[in-house]
Scaffold this motif. Structure first.
Motif, PDB file in Angstrom:
ATOM      1  N   GLU A 115       0.808  -1.213   0.000  1.00 37.54           N
ATOM      2  CA  GLU A 115       0.000   0.000   0.000  1.00 37.54           C
ATOM      3  C   GLU A 115       0.844   1.267   0.000  1.00 37.54           C
ATOM      4  N   HIS A 116       2.088   1.174   0.415  1.00 35.35           N
ATOM      5  CA  HIS A 116       2.986   2.339   0.473  1.00 35.35           C
ATOM      6  C   HIS A 116       4.328   1.981  -0.175  1.00 35.35           C
ATOM      7  N   ALA A 117       4.253   1.344  -1.347  1.00 41.04           N
ATOM      8  CA  ALA A 117       5.467   0.832  -1.981  1.00 41.04           C
ATOM      9  C   ALA A 117       6.470   1.939  -2.291  1.00 41.04           C
ATOM     10  N   HIS A 118       5.989   3.079  -2.772  1.00 38.95           N
ATOM     11  CA  HIS A 118       6.913   4.150  -3.143  1.00 38.95           C
ATOM     12  C   HIS A 118       7.626   4.728  -1.923  1.00 38.95           C
ATOM     13  N   ALA A 119       6.887   4.901  -0.828  1.00 39.75           N
ATOM     14  CA  ALA A 119       7.513   5.433   0.387  1.00 39.75           C
ATOM     15  C   ALA A 119       8.569   4.472   0.926  1.00 39.75           C
ATOM     16  N   VAL A 120       8.251   3.173   0.939  1.00 39.83           N
ATOM     17  CA  VAL A 120       9.223   2.176   1.391  1.00 39.83           C
ATOM     18  C   VAL A 120      10.440   2.169   0.473  1.00 39.83           C
ATOM     19  N   ALA A 121      10.207   2.304  -0.824  1.00 40.72           N
ATOM     20  CA  ALA A 121      11.315   2.308  -1.784  1.00 40.72           C
ATOM     21  C   ALA A 121      12.282   3.454  -1.501  1.00 40.72           C
ATOM     22  N   VAL A 122      11.743   4.629  -1.272  1.00 42.40           N
ATOM     23  CA  VAL A 122      12.597   5.787  -0.971  1.00 42.40           C
ATOM     24  C   VAL A 122      13.365   5.551   0.327  1.00 42.40           C
ATOM     25  N   GLY A 123      12.693   5.021   1.344  1.00 46.91           N
ATOM     26  CA  GLY A 123      13.375   4.731   2.607  1.00 46.91           C
ATOM     27  C   GLY A 123      14.498   3.729   2.443  1.00 46.91           C
ATOM     28  N   ALA A 124      14.285   2.695   1.602  1.00 46.42           N
ATOM     29  CA  ALA A 124      15.329   1.698   1.359  1.00 46.42           C
ATOM     30  C   ALA A 124      16.540   2.317   0.686  1.00 46.42           C
ATOM     31  N   VAL A 125      16.303   3.198  -0.271  1.00 39.18           N
ATOM     32  CA  VAL A 125      17.411   3.865  -0.962  1.00 39.18           C
ATOM     33  C   VAL A 125      18.224   4.692   0.021  1.00 39.18           C
ATOM     34  N   VAL A 126      17.548   5.449   0.865  1.00 38.74           N
ATOM     35  CA  VAL A 126      18.250   6.290   1.842  1.00 38.74           C
ATOM     36  C   VAL A 126      19.078   5.424   2.794  1.00 38.74           C
ATOM     37  N   ALA A 127      18.492   4.352   3.309  1.00 38.34           N
ATOM     38  CA  ALA A 127      19.193   3.502   4.276  1.00 38.34           C
ATOM     39  C   ALA A 127      20.434   2.864   3.663  1.00 38.34           C
ATOM     40  N   LEU A 128      20.315   2.324   2.457  1.00 38.73           N
ATOM     41  CA  LEU A 128      21.458   1.634   1.858  1.00 38.73           C
ATOM     42  C   LEU A 128      22.516   2.606   1.358  1.00 38.73           C
ATOM     43  N   THR A 129      22.112   3.799   0.988  1.00 36.85           N
ATOM     44  CA  THR A 129      23.105   4.817   0.647  1.00 36.85           C
ATOM     45  C   THR A 129      23.966   5.134   1.863  1.00 36.85           C
ATOM     46  N   LEU A 130      23.352   5.201   3.026  1.00 35.16           N
ATOM     47  CA  LEU A 130      24.115   5.455   4.255  1.00 35.16           C
ATOM     48  C   LEU A 130      25.047   4.287   4.581  1.00 35.16           C
ATOM     49  N   VAL A 131      24.607   3.044   4.321  1.00 28.30           N
ATOM     50  CA  VAL A 131      25.483   1.887   4.532  1.00 28.30           C
ATOM     51  C   VAL A 131      26.702   1.985   3.627  1.00 28.30           C
ATOM     52  N   ASN A 132      26.492   2.280   2.347  1.00 28.78           N
ATOM     53  CA  ASN A 132      27.606   2.414   1.419  1.00 28.78           C
ATOM     54  C   ASN A 132      28.526   3.561   1.817  1.00 28.78           C
ATOM     55  N   TYR A 133      27.953   4.619   2.328  1.00 29.31           N
ATOM     56  CA  TYR A 133      28.735   5.779   2.746  1.00 29.31           C
ATOM     57  C   TYR A 133      29.706   5.411   3.862  1.00 29.31           C
ATOM     58  N   ALA A 134      29.330   4.430   4.692  1.00 28.80           N
ATOM     59  CA  ALA A 134      30.157   4.046   5.832  1.00 28.80           C
ATOM     60  C   ALA A 134      31.414   3.281   5.443  1.00 28.80           C
ATOM     61  N   GLY A 135      31.464   2.757   4.193  1.00 26.10           N
ATOM     62  CA  GLY A 135      32.659   2.038   3.758  1.00 26.10           C
ATOM     63  C   GLY A 135      32.341   0.742   3.060  1.00 26.10           C
ATOM     64  N   ILE A 136      33.206   0.323   2.124  1.00 26.94           N
ATOM     65  CA  ILE A 136      32.968  -0.853   1.290  1.00 26.94           C
ATOM     66  C   ILE A 136      32.962  -2.141   2.097  1.00 26.94           C
ATOM     67  N   GLU A 137      33.767  -2.211   3.195  1.00 26.37           N
ATOM     68  CA  GLU A 137      33.790  -3.442   3.974  1.00 26.37           C
ATOM     69  C   GLU A 137      32.437  -3.719   4.605  1.00 26.37           C
ATOM     70  N   LYS A 138      31.750  -2.667   5.100  1.00 24.77           N
ATOM     71  CA  LYS A 138      30.428  -2.852   5.701  1.00 24.77           C
ATOM     72  C   LYS A 138      29.420  -3.273   4.649  1.00 24.77           C
ATOM     73  N   SER A 139      29.537  -2.733   3.443  1.00 24.65           N
ATOM     74  CA  SER A 139      28.634  -3.125   2.365  1.00 24.65           C
ATOM     75  C   SER A 139      28.818  -4.596   2.028  1.00 24.65           C
ATOM     76  N   ALA A 140      30.077  -5.057   1.944  1.00 21.47           N
ATOM     77  CA  ALA A 140      30.351  -6.456   1.618  1.00 21.47           C
ATOM     78  C   ALA A 140      29.819  -7.387   2.702  1.00 21.47           C
ATOM     79  N   LEU A 141      29.952  -6.995   3.981  1.00 22.95           N
ATOM     80  CA  LEU A 141      29.463  -7.821   5.077  1.00 22.95           C
ATOM     81  C   LEU A 141      27.946  -7.952   5.027  1.00 22.95           C
TER      82      LEU A 141
END
Length: 410
Positions: A115-141
């Motif tokens: 019912e809120h697919a677009h809102a969840v999609a935007v939230g997922a993008v923001v969260a994973l962008t922050l994970v990538n921002y923290a460093g490649i090792e955390k992304s790989a883990l």
């Protein structure tokens, strides 16, 4: 002086990052549209897509071993064919994979909270962008965990569907045309393109001349085995018509196999798989944007590397912002064909670049180049027209950027 990224990824992490992209995108996003195009020819289409992907994988692996820098085919085309072809590859990749990122984010939303697919999609993008921002090792883990969960869910679906032997005769019946098989192969190619993430992370791989040529075929082989097993079982249970009409084919296959208890597990697995794809896709797009910014084709701000985490943090934030905007408005299925067209153009340039390496590489490079062209123009007309239009916009931008001095390379 250009700052270098940290080399911290071995063979296992490189394989997992490739799998994290391929498995999530292919199984949960491309099987339905491909079945709609090929019908009972879905399995031959999977084979065609795999052959083209293998050619592209070997071209990418050999080029990445020689040019272990961020940017993938953008770098290979620039060094082997000239700046125009490198730019065209980079543009096709960034645009096509931005569409892929949006499709994966929307898949997360569609499974997690329809019912809120677009809102969840935007939230997922923001969260994973922050994970990538923290460093490649955390992304790989994080990608390791996601791949393990997805493979476990897919194994459960295969096991639950394996007893549907009577339905398999129905799945293999019906008509399939050559054009439909080619179109389905082009759509399924969307599922195989994840190994590009290994090449575009070349500047962050330890011993790239050895690691990349090993990781790419391994990731592709594992993905093909998974795809084939799942496709056979889902076809056996649903048949090509029901598969084409299904919005959630693995969940429907579980229901048809009298394994209703598995449906919520598949739902969670689909969301997790799409998160894995989104994570590695953002990694790849940001690294290509970094390489293009270093050469003056994108704003210089995107070439910055964080002094502590050693990631292209400005490029990652910019890519995350664009993907979030697209995910707020895009359609999942429409993005697949558009993305496939851009990525097939990207790999056509990779194969042309590999052809220049020597006679040993030429047979596979020619097969890959012809295959990419055939699959690209066999896609739905709307996808082809949109892809050609966006490439034209990129060519105009290239003509404008040629008047600017390029920054020196490393």
């Amino acid at each position: 002086m250009t700052q270098e990224l940290r080399r911290s990824l071995g063979v296992f992490d490189a394989v997992v990052i490739g799998l994290g992209s391929m498995v999530g995108a292919g199984i949960f996003a491309a099987l339905g549209p491909a079945a709609g195009a090929a019908g009972s020819g879905l399995l031959p289409a999977l084979g065609v897509a795999a052959v083209v992907a293998y050619c592209n994988a070997m071209a990418s692996a050999r080029l990445a071993a020689r040019y272990p820098a961020s940017g993938g085919t953008y770098v290979y085309g620039r060094e082997r064919l000239g700046s125009f072809w490198g730019y065209l590859a980079g543009w096709a990749f960034v645009v096509g994979k931005t569409a892929s990122c949006a499709a994966m984010a929307l898949t997360v939303g569609a499974y997690a909270w329809p019912e809120h697919a677009h809102a969840v999609a935007v939230g997922a993008v923001v969260a994973l962008t922050l994970v990538n921002y923290a460093g490649i090792e955390k992304s790989a883990l994080l990608t390791r965990v996601i791949v393990a969960v997805v493979l476990a869910v897919l194994a459960a679906v295969v096991a639950a569907s394996a007893g549907a032997g009577e339905a398999s005769r129905l799945a293999l019946g019906g008509d399939a045309t050559a054009g439909g098989v080619l179109q389905a192969a082009g759509l399924l190619f969307f599922a195989f393109a994840g190994y590009a993430r290994i090449a575009t992370l070349g500047e962050e791989v330890r011993d790239p001349a050895r690691t990349i040529p090993r990781a790419v075929p391994i990731a592709l082989g594992v993905a093909l085995a998974v795809y084939a097993a799942v496709a056979v079982c889902v076809l056996a249970v649903l048949g090509p018509g029901a598969l084409a009409a299904s919005g959630a084919p693995l969940a429907d296959a579980a229901r048809a196999a009298d394994a209703g208890w598995l449906v919520p597990v598949v739902t969670v697995g689909a969301a997790v798989a799409a998160l894995g794809s989104l994570l590695s896709l953002i990694l790849g797009v940001s690294r290509t944007a970094l390489a293009m910014a270093r050469d003056g084709y994108l704003p210089a701000l995107l070439a910055a590397v964080h002094p502590r985490s050693r990631v292209p943090h400005h490029a990652e934030l910019a890519v995350g912002a664009v993907v979030a905007l697209v995910a707020a408005t895009a359609d999942v299925r429409g993005a697949i064909g558009f993305s496939s067209f851009g990525v097939l153009v990207y790999y056509a340039i990779a194969n042309a670049s590999a052809w220049t390496l020597g006679s040993r590489e030429r047979p596979l490079a020619v097969l890959g180049l012809v295959g990419c062209g055939a699959l690209a123009f066999a896609l739905p007309p709307a996808s082809v027209l949109a892809g050609v239009g966006v490439l034209a916009v990129g060519l105009v931008a290239y003509a404008v950027s040629r008047g600017r001095p390029a920054r020196p390379r490393r």
